[in-house]
Design an enzyme around this catalytic site. Sequence first.
Site, PDB file in Angstrom:
ATOM      1  CG  ASP A  50       3.621  31.740  79.401  1.00  0.00           C
ATOM      2  OD1 ASP A  50       4.686  31.801  78.684  1.00  0.00           O
ATOM      3  OD2 ASP A  50       3.403  32.381  80.320  1.00  0.00           O
ATOM      4  CB  THR A 163       7.031  34.428  80.485  1.00  0.00           C
ATOM      5  OG1 THR A 163       6.566  33.656  79.352  1.00  0.00           O
ATOM      6  CG2 THR A 163       5.912  34.225  81.593  1.00  0.00           C
TER       7      THR A 163
END
Length: 415
Positions: A50, A163
């Site tokens: 990320d 995620t």
Amino acid sequence: MASNPSLVMRIVSASVAVSNRASNIIRNVLTKGDLGIVEKGKNDLQTEADRSAQRCIVASLHKQFPNVAIFGEEDELTRRYLAPVNKPQYDSLSSSVPQWTPPKTLQLLDKNQNWQLDPQEKIPQDFIEQGFDAEVLKHTCPEYLKDTKDEDIVIWVDPLDGTAEFTQGFLDHVTVLIGISVRGNAVAGVIHQPWYNFDKPGLPLGRCLWGVIGLGTYGFERETPPADKVIITTSRSHSDRMVTEAVEACKPDEVVRVGGAGHKVLLLIEGKVHAYVFASKGCKKWDTCAPEAILHAVGGTLTDFHGIRMNYSADVQRKNTGGVLATVADHAKFLNCIPEHIRDVMDKSSEAPPLDFKEVIVCGGADLEKAKKNEVSEKTSSPPNQNAESTAPKADSKSTSATVPNDNANTNTKL
């Protein structure tokens, strides 16, 4: 190549190019094996993928378009760590990386307290993408966007949507999202799937989809969703009783639970499901801007639970506290299946300001207007009086532009 491409088309072209690089970075993080997991909140994780993908996207686009506002999901974590920047260890970190230290966060606010890239943070050179996608630039910008200026635009970035699924190995749920809004309206978007074709040896890994309202969508083929059943997609990892109740109220024949807003809207625009229903205040602007623009470009609709088309201006709150309802057709029917007590819990979103689309149909056109008229005035739990003898919305098989063989992989495959 279109002569003198407009600002919007150059941003879309650059976003396609940088999404390819960001996807390579994400895959490389997984290959190295140390995900660097941080727990931002309950059921809300962040990884090195990320962080690195966001550095890549934001730094690259900022270098090419320095006067355009850019907001990324991972800015929030950087803000949170601004005060305790010298703290050596955090209780919420994954035990696999106990000594992780956040990136330097000093000097991230300019003199006007606006968020900016840290001038002292060294972005690796191979993170910077300054190229443009030539195929995008071959297209002519829609008339309503040709005179767009820097100050009209906000770019919303989710560097790795899904995620939780990424950390659990459900890699086909992962997407990179870059949405472009003009005067508060989501008008263009890029969705990249880093692991598309993972199960098809010999084919290129990954694909990029993009679209502009009034121009079209590219990078994928559409199916006709089955007309004899209702298929709804919703959250896999962020579900509760209210989310489940809203889905059940639509009387689905099948529910597809997958990760990531980008992935769920992809199922919708490809014609594999009829609606995306999410009765929660947890979704945010960077989750929906890019998917909304691409969905609207194919004639679909994305609103909150009150039928309001969302505002993506720079000063709006980040959370979509009105919930998310997205459809390819029959938006009013689905909207009015949602129980009133659930809609009452959801806030009314800040509505996108008027934008002269110059005869371009946006956000489902008349279908949205029907939905908004029926929103609060409809006091019964039955659907609106459009073939109202049926309590469940049925798909309009004419709503998609093409029919292709269904070759999609199991969306819940764990790699």
